[in-house]
Each structure stands twice: as C-alpha cells, then as structure tokens.
Design an enzyme around this catalytic site. Structure first.
Site, PDB file in Angstrom:
ATOM      1  N   SER A 158       0.826  -1.206   0.000  1.00  0.00           N
ATOM      2  CA  SER A 158       0.000   0.000   0.000  1.00  0.00           C
ATOM      3  C   SER A 158       0.868   1.267   0.000  1.00  0.00           C
ATOM      4  O   SER A 158       1.601   1.519  -0.955  1.00  0.00           O
ATOM      5  CB  SER A 158      -0.958  -0.029   1.188  1.00  0.00           C
ATOM      6  OG  SER A 158      -1.912   1.000   1.088  1.00  0.00           O
ATOM      7  N   ASP A 182      -0.493  -3.978  -4.054  1.00  0.00           N
ATOM      8  CA  ASP A 182      -1.629  -3.064  -4.122  1.00  0.00           C
ATOM      9  C   ASP A 182      -1.249  -1.659  -3.671  1.00  0.00           C
ATOM     10  O   ASP A 182      -1.711  -1.175  -2.622  1.00  0.00           O
ATOM     11  CB  ASP A 182      -2.810  -3.574  -3.301  1.00  0.00           C
ATOM     12  CG  ASP A 182      -4.144  -3.099  -3.880  1.00  0.00           C
ATOM     13  OD1 ASP A 182      -4.248  -2.998  -5.114  1.00  0.00           O
ATOM     14  OD2 ASP A 182      -5.083  -2.824  -3.110  1.00  0.00           O
ATOM     15  N   HIS A 252      -8.035  -5.119  -0.439  1.00  0.00           N
ATOM     16  CA  HIS A 252      -6.712  -4.493  -0.346  1.00  0.00           C
ATOM     17  C   HIS A 252      -5.698  -5.460   0.275  1.00  0.00           C
ATOM     18  O   HIS A 252      -4.581  -5.630  -0.222  1.00  0.00           O
ATOM     19  CB  HIS A 252      -6.838  -3.222   0.497  1.00  0.00           C
ATOM     20  CG  HIS A 252      -5.711  -2.255   0.359  1.00  0.00           C
ATOM     21  ND1 HIS A 252      -5.126  -1.908  -0.845  1.00  0.00           N
ATOM     22  CD2 HIS A 252      -5.041  -1.526   1.310  1.00  0.00           C
ATOM     23  CE1 HIS A 252      -4.173  -1.026  -0.642  1.00  0.00           C
ATOM     24  NE2 HIS A 252      -4.090  -0.782   0.654  1.00  0.00           N
TER      25      HIS A 252
END
Length: 451
Positions: A158, A182, A252
C-alpha cells in the site's frame, strides 16, 4: 570475601547475555495513539537465518554493531502501509519466515508505525516521504560499507509501495527490485510519476493490484502489473458494507495473502498479458510463445524470472484468476466445443474433473456463450484445483432462462487442453446435454486427425 566479586561478575555476564538476546518487536500502538496522531519515527528490525524469530534493532549510524548483518548477502526490506488502528500487521512473521526459507538473506522490517498510525490519512501520506528519507540514508550507509544496490529487494504494501518508489528514485533506479503489493491509490492517483511508484524506480518493478476501485492504484506503475481477478473485487471478500471493516480492507489485504502463497510452494498463479480483463476471460490472450520455454509470467516471488522479457518504460499488464480461499491458485484449461444443433444456442457450461480422490470445478459463466453448428466455440476455464490423471469429466449446460422450455445441446466434440502441462488433450465425442442436467463420462485422448 571472594564470593561478592564472583557473584557480581556472574550477574554482569548474565545481564550482557540477556541484552544480547533481547528480541525487538514491531511497535504496537492502539486507537488512542491514532486518534491523537503519531509523529514519524523509523525502526529497522533485522532478521536472518541465525535470528529468524528474534528481531535485532539496527543502528541508523553504525553498522559495525551488528555481526548478523552481512552486507554481502542480499537484503530485502519489508515496508508496511497505513495503520489506522496502530496494531502490527498480522502478516509480518509469516513473510519474514517465508523469505528466509527461500533464501539466505537479510530481512529488514521497516517499522514506521509511528507515522503510519494516524486517523488522518493525509498525515500518513505526508509521512511516507519522511520515512523514505530515513530509509534512503540507511541504504546509503550500506552502500558506503560495500553493499551492492542490485542485491536489494524492497517489498512495499500500500503506502509502503510508494515509499519504496521514493527510495528507488533517489538511487536513480539502481535498486535491484521493488515489489508493490496493491500500491495505495488515494492521494497518489493522477500524480506525476516522481510522486509515486513507477517503473524507473528499480531495475525490476513488479506490482500486484487487488483493489483498484477503492484503496488501490488503478493504472500500471511497474514493469509488469499483475491484476488478480481484474484487480477489483476479490472472491471471498464481502460485497456489502454490512460486513463491517472487512468490507473496506479485504480486497486491499488480499494482495499480501496472494504474495505469501507465492512463496510457500503450495501452488503458483500463471498470468496472461492482455488488453483487458474481459478479453482475458474470453480466452483471447492465452498465447505465451513470446516468453519461450518459461511460458507466461507466474505471479509473486518468482516473477523476477521474466525480467528479461520486459521493456522499460512500457508496462505489461497481466491477468489471472484466483479461488476465494487458500490455496488461491487456479488451474487453467482451454475448453473447445463443437455442436451439431441446426440453430445457434446460447448459454453457460459447468465442467468438473475427477480422479480417484478429488473433484475440480470450473464455472464458465462470466458471460453467455454462443454455440453454432460445426463452429468451434473456444472457452477459457479456471478450475479450483489441479487434477492429476483425470478419470472422469462431467458437463452441465444452462441458459438461466426459467420461462422457456428446456433446451438440448448436441455436442459433436468436446476437447479439454491443460494450458500448463505438456500433455495430450482429452476429448469426448457425440454428447447430448439436456439443460440443467449433469452428464458424466470418461474422457479419451483426442484423435489428432480431428484437430
């Protein structure tokens, strides 16, 4: 009178041994910290095969204090993302153990929880630059002491993916590899490549997308960008807000679960270059000849094997499907159907494969397929598991239309081709399918003259 000095010496030695064996843990904060907000502070925790479960806190100014940190071994930095609850990531111990099981390397967990733990997401985004500056200074010190930048791998989750990019850009792409799991989308989408992860940040940049419609980044940002299940809604994740926080984070976080599975050796996910997920599901992008004997890229830790097939700065988008639960990897088949019916028929197929102990299922239902007389309809099927030594096959045809009379599909030839195993396709000839009724049969090796 000699007893007191002796006991003092023993206590001092014991204390030193205790200090030497003290294990450092990832910073554990709570909601009160995130509510108030935390200022950036970076701790680097070293794990090697000699201290696989006991973190050693690295100095930012002196590497000579750490005998376990061998600068001539490859080093992998693991960088977490936004921590709105302040708790440690649940996957840290797993990824450390799997990395060390794969290679004799230094694993450095970058603990920037002070800075990532903040209800104000915008402040956490601001802190990514400060965390990157801190990590850059440490890697510069490594380089000055003889470390080779090509032997550095950064795995960023992330916000951690963009931190990796900032560090890599400072070293002008000399870092060996960056893996972005991601990469965060909010506050980075639409930004110039200097303000996010991009293919020029390392010699090889591989990226996984699992939540492009919410917390993740939609566009390709690596040399090769893997889109699991199209990159958006992941199977097995909640579809409604009534599922609570899992609704917001499941897609996610699936990126980490998929990467961990790529390292544990249970199975692998083959991905196919394609212009869109729809074309991928339609089976229009299954030609892997450009990759030679290696075949199409495999997602995850081993993706670096395909580095030489990629061209900077042109990103390659590749797609793959997964199951809803571990093991996530599916088995890809080509299913070719040729019918006898005079009129065209529309519908869906469910195919099952059996051996003596297992059953694998593929529902080819992403869209309604058209079947025409003497015309081969090519379908792309993803089975939930790999079946060795197929003994039986079952087939079911459906239209989904409950208001019309049941239809029959007369199949002249059914052919099943495994897309990874170099084995002869399986066939069956002259099958009559009644709508919504499953038929089971024994497949036979295809007659080459019928191709």
């Amino acid at each position: 009178m000699f007893l007191v000095p002796y006991l003092t010496l023993v206590l001092l030695i014991t204390l030193q041994m205790y200090k030497a064996q003290k294990c450092e843990e990832f910073t554990d904060l709570n909601f009160s910290h995130t509510f108030i907000g935390t200022s950036i502070s970076v701790r680097l925790l070293l794990y090697t095969r000699s201290n696989a479960t006991c973190g050693i806190l690295l100095s930012h100014t002196n590497l000579s204090d750490h005998a376990q940190f061998n600068l001539f071994r490859p080093t992998t930095f693991v960088i977490h993302g936004y921590r709105p609850t302040g708790s440690p990531p649940v996957w840290l111990h797993d990824i450390t153990a799997l990395l060390l099981a794969r290679e004799d390397i230094n694993v450095v967990v970058v603990d920037w929880n002070h800075g990532a733990a903040n209800l104000n997401y915008f402040k956490a985004v601001e802190n990514t630059h400060k965390a990157a500056e801190n990590l850059t200074a440490f890697i510069q010190m490594m380089q000055e002491n003889g470390a080779n930048l090509s032997f550095i791998h950064m795995i960023g989750v992330s916000l951690g993916a963009h931190i990796s990019g900032f560090v890599g850009a400072t070293f002008k792409g000399q870092i060996g590899r960056i893996t972005g799991l991601d990469p965060a989308g909010p506050q980075f989408t639409g930004r110039d490549k200097s303000e996010r992860l991009d293919p020029e940040d390392a010699q090889f940049v591989d990226v996984l997308h699992t939540d492009i419609d919410a917390l993740g980044f939609r566009e390709p940002v690596g040399d090769i960008d893997f889109y699991a299940n199209g990159g958006a809604d992941q199977p097995g994740c909640p579809n409604t807000i009534f599922s609570g926080k899992a609704y917001f984070k499941c897609d996610h976080q699936r990126s980490v679960s998929l990467f961990l599975e790529s390292m544990n050796g249970t199975c692998s996910s083959r991905a196919f270059p394609c212009s869109s997920y729809k074309h991928f599901l339609d089976g229009k992008c299954l030609n892997c000849k450009r990759f030679g004997d290696d075949g199409c890229p495999v997602f995850g830790y081993e993706a670096k094997k395909w580095k030489n097939y990629l061209k900077k700065p042109e990103p390659m988008k590749v797609y793959f499907k997964t199951n809803a639960q571990p093991p996530f990897c599916v088995t890809n088949y080509m299913v070719d159907v040729k019918i006898w019916n005079k009129k065209a028929h529309w519908g869906y197929l469910t195919v099952k494969l059996y051996n003596d102990t297992k059953e694998a299922v593929a529902n080819i239902d992403h869209r309604e397929s058209e079947f025409k007389k003497f015309t081969e309809t090519r379908l792309f099927a993803q089975f939930d598991k790999d079946i060795q030594s197929v003994k039986k096959v079952s087939l079911k045809y459906s239209t989904g239309n409950v208001l019309q009379p049941k239809r029959k599909l007369r199949i002249l030839r059914l052919r099943l081709t495994h897309l990874e195993h170099q084995e002869r396709p399986w066939c069956r000839y002259d099958i009559l399918l009644e709508e919504d009724r499953e038929i089971t049969f024994k497949p036979i090796p295809c007659d080459e003259s019928n191709f």
